[in-house]
Design a protein around this motif. Structure first.
Motif, PDB file in Angstrom:
ATOM      1  N   LYS A  77       5.413 -17.292   2.948  1.00 34.31           N
ATOM      2  CA  LYS A  77       5.637 -16.790   1.764  1.00 34.31           C
ATOM      3  C   LYS A  77       6.623 -17.420   0.743  1.00 34.31           C
ATOM      4  CE  LYS A  77       8.594 -12.783   2.515  1.00 34.31           C
ATOM      5  NZ  LYS A  77       8.777 -11.508   2.488  1.00 34.31           N
ATOM      6  N   GLU A 104       1.075  -9.799   6.175  1.00 38.98           N
ATOM      7  CA  GLU A 104       0.746 -10.572   4.897  1.00 38.98           C
ATOM      8  C   GLU A 104      -0.064 -11.615   5.049  1.00 38.98           C
ATOM      9  OE1 GLU A 104       5.779  -9.980   3.517  1.00 38.98           O
ATOM     10  OE2 GLU A 104       4.631 -11.779   3.255  1.00 38.98           O
ATOM     11  N   LEU A 130       3.630  -4.841   8.526  1.00 40.77           N
ATOM     12  CA  LEU A 130       2.755  -5.268   7.188  1.00 40.77           C
ATOM     13  C   LEU A 130       2.394  -6.381   7.526  1.00 40.77           C
ATOM     14  CD1 LEU A 130       5.603  -4.067   4.558  1.00 40.77           C
ATOM     15  CD2 LEU A 130       3.378  -2.968   5.473  1.00 40.77           C
ATOM     16  N   PHE A 175      -0.468 -16.433   7.851  1.00 39.90           N
ATOM     17  CA  PHE A 175      -0.255 -15.137   8.345  1.00 39.90           C
ATOM     18  C   PHE A 175       1.112 -15.004   8.805  1.00 39.90           C
ATOM     19  CE2 PHE A 175      -0.143 -12.714  12.315  1.00 39.90           C
ATOM     20  CZ  PHE A 175      -0.386 -11.492  11.736  1.00 39.90           C
ATOM     21  N   ARG A 176       1.697 -13.793   8.362  1.00 42.25           N
ATOM     22  CA  ARG A 176       3.053 -13.460   8.562  1.00 42.25           C
ATOM     23  C   ARG A 176       2.944 -11.846   9.036  1.00 42.25           C
ATOM     24  NH1 ARG A 176       8.583 -14.755   6.352  1.00 42.25           N
ATOM     25  NH2 ARG A 176       9.542 -12.681   6.309  1.00 42.25           N
ATOM     26  N   MET A 207      -1.188  -2.827   6.036  1.00 43.51           N
ATOM     27  CA  MET A 207      -0.610  -1.918   7.127  1.00 43.51           C
ATOM     28  C   MET A 207      -1.362  -2.138   8.393  1.00 43.51           C
ATOM     29  SD  MET A 207       0.714   1.587   5.258  1.00 43.51           S
ATOM     30  CE  MET A 207       1.172   1.971   6.914  1.00 43.51           C
ATOM     31  N   PRO A 245       8.035  -8.350  -0.485  1.00 41.30           N
ATOM     32  CA  PRO A 245       8.005  -8.702  -1.677  1.00 41.30           C
ATOM     33  C   PRO A 245       6.688  -8.373  -2.364  1.00 41.30           C
ATOM     34  CG  PRO A 245       9.288 -10.593  -1.118  1.00 41.30           C
ATOM     35  CD  PRO A 245       8.681  -9.712   0.114  1.00 41.30           C
ATOM     36  N   GLY A 246       6.256  -7.515  -3.241  1.00 43.22           N
ATOM     37  CA  GLY A 246       4.881  -7.158  -3.397  1.00 43.22           C
ATOM     38  C   GLY A 246       4.439  -5.913  -2.954  1.00 43.22           C
ATOM     39  N   ALA A 247       5.015  -5.563  -1.743  1.00 43.60           N
ATOM     40  CA  ALA A 247       4.467  -4.372  -0.915  1.00 43.60           C
ATOM     41  C   ALA A 247       5.145  -3.099  -1.870  1.00 43.60           C
ATOM     42  CB  ALA A 247       5.052  -4.343   0.280  1.00 43.60           C
ATOM     43  N   GLN A 248       4.049  -2.052  -1.901  1.00 46.53           N
ATOM     44  CA  GLN A 248       4.520  -0.837  -2.678  1.00 46.53           C
ATOM     45  C   GLN A 248       5.400   0.064  -1.941  1.00 46.53           C
ATOM     46  OE1 GLN A 248       0.473   0.268  -3.063  1.00 46.53           O
ATOM     47  NE2 GLN A 248       0.096  -1.510  -4.722  1.00 46.53           N
ATOM     48  N   PHE A 249       5.903  -0.173  -0.985  1.00 51.85           N
ATOM     49  CA  PHE A 249       6.751   0.475  -0.237  1.00 51.85           C
ATOM     50  C   PHE A 249       7.411  -0.131   0.597  1.00 51.85           C
ATOM     51  CE2 PHE A 249       4.907   0.405   3.863  1.00 51.85           C
ATOM     52  CZ  PHE A 249       3.782   0.299   3.469  1.00 51.85           C
ATOM     53  N   PHE A 258       4.209   0.921  12.774  1.00 52.02           N
ATOM     54  CA  PHE A 258       3.230   0.170  11.824  1.00 52.02           C
ATOM     55  C   PHE A 258       4.060  -1.043  11.532  1.00 52.02           C
ATOM     56  CE2 PHE A 258       4.348   0.782   7.803  1.00 52.02           C
ATOM     57  CZ  PHE A 258       5.204   2.157   7.829  1.00 52.02           C
ATOM     58  N   GLU A 308       5.521  -8.708   9.142  1.00 48.18           N
ATOM     59  CA  GLU A 308       6.602  -7.912   8.970  1.00 48.18           C
ATOM     60  C   GLU A 308       6.796  -6.532   9.886  1.00 48.18           C
ATOM     61  OE1 GLU A 308       9.393  -8.331   6.464  1.00 48.18           O
ATOM     62  OE2 GLU A 308       8.576 -10.421   5.630  1.00 48.18           O
ATOM     63  N   HIS A 309       7.823  -6.516  10.840  1.00 50.96           N
ATOM     64  CA  HIS A 309       7.587  -5.556  11.408  1.00 50.96           C
ATOM     65  C   HIS A 309       9.154  -5.114  11.861  1.00 50.96           C
ATOM     66  CE1 HIS A 309       7.268  -4.008  15.731  1.00 50.96           C
ATOM     67  NE2 HIS A 309       5.824  -3.416  15.046  1.00 50.96           N
ATOM     68  N   ILE A 351      -1.207  -7.678   1.433  1.00 50.19           N
ATOM     69  CA  ILE A 351      -0.290  -7.176   2.421  1.00 50.19           C
ATOM     70  C   ILE A 351      -1.176  -5.898   3.148  1.00 50.19           C
ATOM     71  CG2 ILE A 351       2.145  -5.956   2.894  1.00 50.19           C
ATOM     72  CD1 ILE A 351       2.858  -7.797   0.418  1.00 50.19           C
ATOM     73  N   ARG A 363      12.367 -19.585   9.436  1.00 51.07           N
ATOM     74  CA  ARG A 363      12.270 -19.190   8.117  1.00 51.07           C
ATOM     75  C   ARG A 363      13.571 -18.051   7.828  1.00 51.07           C
ATOM     76  NH1 ARG A 363       6.375 -16.744   8.346  1.00 51.07           N
ATOM     77  NH2 ARG A 363       5.174 -18.635   7.821  1.00 51.07           N
ATOM     78  N   ALA A 390      -1.156  -2.507   1.302  1.00 48.22           N
ATOM     79  CA  ALA A 390       0.104  -2.259   0.940  1.00 48.22           C
ATOM     80  C   ALA A 390       0.624  -2.663  -0.211  1.00 48.22           C
ATOM     81  CB  ALA A 390       1.285  -2.413   2.109  1.00 48.22           C
ATOM     82  N   GLY A 391      -0.045  -3.837  -0.720  1.00 41.77           N
ATOM     83  CA  GLY A 391       0.277  -4.315  -2.048  1.00 41.77           C
ATOM     84  C   GLY A 391      -0.219  -5.914  -1.883  1.00 41.77           C
ATOM     85  N   THR A 392       0.353  -6.694  -3.057  1.00 40.07           N
ATOM     86  CA  THR A 392      -0.237  -8.152  -3.146  1.00 40.07           C
ATOM     87  C   THR A 392       1.239  -8.779  -3.653  1.00 40.07           C
ATOM     88  OG1 THR A 392      -1.014  -7.900  -5.364  1.00 40.07           O
ATOM     89  CG2 THR A 392      -2.448  -7.826  -3.478  1.00 40.07           C
ATOM     90  N   THR A 393       1.382 -10.010  -3.405  1.00 42.34           N
ATOM     91  CA  THR A 393       2.689 -10.848  -4.099  1.00 42.34           C
ATOM     92  C   THR A 393       1.912 -11.708  -4.590  1.00 42.34           C
ATOM     93  OG1 THR A 393       3.552 -10.279  -1.842  1.00 42.34           O
ATOM     94  CG2 THR A 393       4.451 -12.109  -3.219  1.00 42.34           C
ATOM     95  N   ARG A 409      -5.564   0.128   5.005  1.00 41.52           N
ATOM     96  CA  ARG A 409      -4.620   0.458   3.962  1.00 41.52           C
ATOM     97  C   ARG A 409      -3.901  -0.895   3.361  1.00 41.52           C
ATOM     98  NH1 ARG A 409      -0.798   5.077   5.939  1.00 41.52           N
ATOM     99  NH2 ARG A 409      -0.375   4.607   3.678  1.00 41.52           N
TER     100      ARG A 409
END
Lengths: 387, 387
Positions: free
Chosen positions: A307, A359, A357, A345-346, A320, B351-355, A355, A348-349, A318, B236, A382-385, A380
């Motif tokens: 990222k 990315e 995330l 792909f990455r 879940m 960054p960018g995730a809603q939570f 669960f 976050e855990h 992102i 990273r 979770a968002g976009t960067t 679900r």
């Protein structure tokens, strides 16, 4: 990033980097795969291949480790009638060459690969012993976890990760295809390199960072409590890999000493240059040395994939994912069915969280379709960067 | 971790490190607070204090930055009648001393603090100029974000973070209490240190890690693409902070050159020792040097606060928090109402995730009550870590 799926459609723009969903499509590898060494990497390969219906035979010097891996479903015990088409040597670096030699001799029809994190030393050792290496193709999946052993193995360990394959002039195309099929079947991205290129590359992006993180963290071993109370996320990240196992790293660093020493010496000289500049910060040029050090670091970190780096032209999505082994496979399967090309792909855990995330870097044009399609499949978002 | 709440109950076991929930209880600071410098730190202090009902006056050399901070609600513009009880100088390091001097002269009744990340240099500069420093108390909140400016400011920036306060013999108890009240009101944990202790500590846990991460990442600026494709999460993390701004770091490193140089020289010597050992890995003792480097790093990283470190005797509780400024304040407020003592806190955030995932270290005896209570308050528990 190259399309490495080998998807039969031939449509590069709509194929995914990761393979077809686990369990739903036949494997690319044919025949029985024998995995020698049922630790984290070996057992994870076993789980991933068995999810594709591959017959996996496990072997390990430790009967306890072997039974554990079999109990967890990573493969079956060997039998005298086994005729593996592919053998994966997944043992510690210091015994890799010896095990490769034994396996080549024992199974004269099989292709043999290994997953050791240094590639030139085992190759040279075997050459010096006069071993015929036609059927040997060294490889190295860039994957791992902080904890080792069969008990930590996961079928999704390799998803989206590079898997270096070291061919040479003697390598037969069908043998190379079998090793690349292994990488693709477990969800990795095959990358061809010479052993020299590989070893220089991992010295830079893995072995030297390990030494630096260990030396930096080593200073905290004797530091005052008060100083450590001020530590925040930055220094935690910088030293996280310092928690790695000493036994393994003595072997890795010893086996790749040449390329590692070269970079360590350059770094020591760089440190001394910054130190000299700070010792006389009002001298002409001193502030520039410091500024250039930080600026050059900005440039370098920008080039790392992920990222912060090369994928700025992509959108980050992102998702879940539950912390269960099959979830990432299902996600990549759904993305494939949606025709979404995943460029990076990455995961976050947080250890202990139920669960993580995921990315995903996708083409901006595909972003909205990907979101709508994944939500239809019950994912679900979770968002976009997007910066 | 010391109880730093100053909660009037005197019951250490059931108080929380973070303050009472934002907005629901009166502030500890009394009177008007004047914040000079409406960047990330200054504007974030403004937001956090205003959420407690404090009258916040903002000033900045840049009219555009000032208007932006006021538009976002971080405070109001100054008026000639202002009589601030506390002034917070939150300007770049190279102008900190000059602004402190101006503010002390302009408001002869006010206590003046600053938030610069080096503490000895501004103090000595002011002493040399003969400024009466009775009303000056240097401080430093260990908080920040990758992006700066008023636009990135957040009321919850300081929650759970250490805030170093540098008293000296001249400091009046009431003045010290006012600066500590500021730290507590924004959710931080006051930590008393001398300027020398502070500067040595941040050299170790912040300034030297920055130099090392920058030098390491700097090597990627000129590396081959192929090598960088193999980069994973480990490198990273190790180089993440290399994305920091050069201008700021030239000032910080220049202002704290002494303690930084000392550690850089030790690190350069360490690097050369490892390099020498790897150059002749079969020499007696060589492998031990490498093994001790990694093992010492294990010991050091264990001592860092947070999930890898000192808080092993606590349970980690992971709570989902929306990415909105008031959420963390509400969480800590609910924990306080539940009588749960939070020993450590860390926010995992994409960054960018809603939570994000808030990781809280709590006493094992309090874990089940905390989970049940938080769920009753509508919080979603993402998991617990217990290894």
């Amino acid at each position: 990033m190259t399309d490495t799926t080998g998807a039969p459609s031939g449509n590069r723009a709509t194929s995914v980097v990761a393979p077809r969903p686990a369990g739903s499509v036949a494997s690319r590898v044919t025949g029985t795969v024998r995995v020698v060494g049922a630790g984290l990497l070996g057992a994870s390969i076993g789980h991933a291949l068995r999810a594709k219906g591959v017959d996996v035979v496990l072997a390990d010097m430790s009967p306890a480790q072997l039974r554990l891996a079999i109990d967890y479903g990573a493969g079956r015990a060997e039998s005298p009638d086994d005729r593996p088409s592919l053998i994966v040597v997944a043992v510690p670096p210091d015994v890799t060459a010896a095990v490769i030699e034994t396996e080549l001799a024992r199974y004269p029809e099989a292709v043999v690969t290994d997953v050791a994190s240094v590639k030139l030393e085992p190759f040279r050792t075997l050459q010096q012993r006069g071993v015929d290496l036609t059927r040997y193709i060294g490889s190295h999946p860039l994957a791992g976890r902080e904890r080792g052993g069969a008990i930590s193995a996961r079928a999704d360990l390799f998803i989206g990760r590079p898997w270096v394959v070291c061919r040479d002039e003697e390598t037969r195309p069908a043998d190379l295809a079998l090793v690349e099929a292994l990488a693709l079947d477990v969800g990795a991205m095959p990358v061809e390199m010479t052993p020299e290129e590989h070893d220089r590359s991992v010295a830079l992006i893995s072995h030297v960072p390990q030494v630096v993180a260990s030396l930096l963290a080593g200073r905290f071993a004797t530091a005052e409590d008060g100083a450590l109370r001020l530590a925040g996320q930055g220094v935690r990240d910088t030293t996280r890999i310092a928690a790695s196992a000493p036994e393994l790293w003595v072997q890795i660093l010893g086996a790749n000493a040449g390329p590692v020493v070269e970079i360590l010496d350059e770094l020591a000289a760089d440190l001394q240059e910054v130190s000299a500049a700070l010792r006389a910060p009002e001298e002409p040029g001193a502030r520039r040395v410091v500024a250039e050090t930080i600026r050059q670091g900005n440039d370098g970190v920008e080039r790392l994939p992920g990222k912060h780096g090369q994928n700025r032209r992509f959108e980050q999505l992102i998702v879940m994912v539950d912390d269960t082994a099959g979830q990432l496979g299902r996600l990549f399967g759904d993305l494939g069915a949606l025709g979404v090309n995943v460029e990076d792909f990455r995961l976050e855990h947080s250890p202990g969280a139920q669960f993580g995330l995921a990315e995903l870097s996708v083409d901006p044009a595909a972003l909205h379709g990907a979101i709508a399609g994944l939500q239809e499949h019950g994912w679900r978002i979770a968002g976009t960067t997007n910066d």
